[in-house]
Design an enzyme around this catalytic site. Sequence first.
Site, PDB file in Angstrom:
ATOM      1  N   LYS A   1       0.840  -1.206   0.000  1.00  0.00           N
ATOM      2  CA  LYS A   1       0.000   0.000   0.000  1.00  0.00           C
ATOM      3  C   LYS A   1       0.873   1.254   0.000  1.00  0.00           C
ATOM      4  O   LYS A   1       0.627   2.198  -0.758  1.00  0.00           O
ATOM      5  CB  LYS A   1      -0.946  -0.023   1.212  1.00  0.00           C
ATOM      6  CG  LYS A   1      -2.068  -1.048   1.029  1.00  0.00           C
ATOM      7  CD  LYS A   1      -2.821  -1.374   2.309  1.00  0.00           C
ATOM      8  CE  LYS A   1      -3.806  -2.521   2.047  1.00  0.00           C
ATOM      9  NZ  LYS A   1      -4.439  -3.054   3.250  1.00  0.00           N
TER      10      LYS A   1
ATOM     11  N   GLN B   1      -4.477  -1.776   9.568  1.00  0.00           N
ATOM     12  CA  GLN B   1      -4.423  -3.116   8.985  1.00  0.00           C
ATOM     13  C   GLN B   1      -5.009  -4.161   9.944  1.00  0.00           C
ATOM     14  O   GLN B   1      -4.642  -4.209  11.110  1.00  0.00           O
ATOM     15  CB  GLN B   1      -2.961  -3.474   8.640  1.00  0.00           C
ATOM     16  CG  GLN B   1      -2.806  -4.764   7.880  1.00  0.00           C
ATOM     17  CD  GLN B   1      -3.439  -4.731   6.496  1.00  0.00           C
ATOM     18  OE1 GLN B   1      -3.310  -3.765   5.753  1.00  0.00           O
ATOM     19  NE2 GLN B   1      -4.146  -5.795   6.146  1.00  0.00           N
TER      20      GLN B   1
ATOM     21  N   ASP C   1     -11.096   3.015   3.978  1.00  0.00           N
ATOM     22  CA  ASP C   1     -11.417   1.584   3.834  1.00  0.00           C
ATOM     23  C   ASP C   1     -12.936   1.389   3.768  1.00  0.00           C
ATOM     24  O   ASP C   1     -13.411   0.324   3.357  1.00  0.00           O
ATOM     25  CB  ASP C   1     -10.882   0.810   5.053  1.00  0.00           C
ATOM     26  CG  ASP C   1      -9.712  -0.087   4.700  1.00  0.00           C
ATOM     27  OD1 ASP C   1      -9.514  -0.341   3.492  1.00  0.00           O
ATOM     28  OD2 ASP C   1      -9.022  -0.540   5.619  1.00  0.00           O
TER      29      ASP C   1
END
Length: 283
Positions: free
Chosen positions: A53, A97, A120
């Site tokens: 990422k 994460q 997200d």
Amino acid sequence: MPAQLISGTALSQRIRADVARRTAALAARGIKPGLAVVLVGDDPASAVYVRNKVKACAEAGLHSVLERYDASLSEADLLARIRALNADPAIHGILVQMPLPRHINPQRVIETISTAKDVDGYSVQSAGDLMAGLPGFRPCTPFGCMKLIESTGIDLRGKHAVVIGRSNTVGKPMALLLLQAHATVTICHSATPDLGVHTRQADVVVAAVGRRNTVTADMVKPGAVIIDVGMNRNDDGKLCGDVDFAGVSPLAGWITPVPGGVGPMTITMLLVNTLESAERTTI
Ligand code: NAP
């Protein structure tokens, strides 16, 4: 005629080139889109995901920070870090994460991220926005699947789409996005007695299960669009999806490969969401 391949790698390259162009335009006005990636613990797979990422951000010209913490980090300290990132004007998107160590409540962490930076799209507010058809961040994997389907040129209006899987991060938002595009949507899951009864009627199948060979040739309507979200290992240890690619591709109209299908799109849509978050600060 065998299915046409929907390459997530190629589509990602096109979208990332557009992200880089828009990022440069914003930077020329003094705003550099910024993503904060927070990793707690030393799960090796998570470490690879966050590195990818951060690398993708750098390649597209976005600013990114990677905050790594020991697995012993307390929930209170993690929430304090997120609040600091919420207040940081250089950060437009925050990604924590998953999975987190067991002593940390993941939902509490997600809900602490400012809705304006929830790139997200996992918060209850973002899920509600999607449900209500309001603007907001869409979860990156289903958002990417929609882009893959759009790239075929097929109009979803009136088509029958079958989503296999009902997770909050993939299956459910996928079904809502298809519904928003005017498809008739069926959601299947582990308690669905006969998947084939549904998938054989489907113009579009999205498989998000995590079990290889969930979709086989006898379960597919000729010409259907097949989107394979699954990430599994075959007997040789190679990455494979939920769909029996060799069996299904001679029948399907369009199909995504694994790897090179949905996978690259997930990070790409994270870049898109972060860029759009930064663009919103200029409105
Ligand atoms: P998940 O939370 O484990 O959900 C899996 C879903 O599949 C559940 O809804 C489950 O039903 C359903 N299911 C399980 N066995 C089934 C069966 N035999 N028949 C029908 N449905 C069944 O997984 P997820 O996070 O949604 O991810 C799904 C897959 O996509 C995984 O392989 C994951 O690694 C992959 N993935 C890939 C990407 C990418 O970027 N390529 C991103 C995210 C996820 P119940 O709800 O009834 O248990």
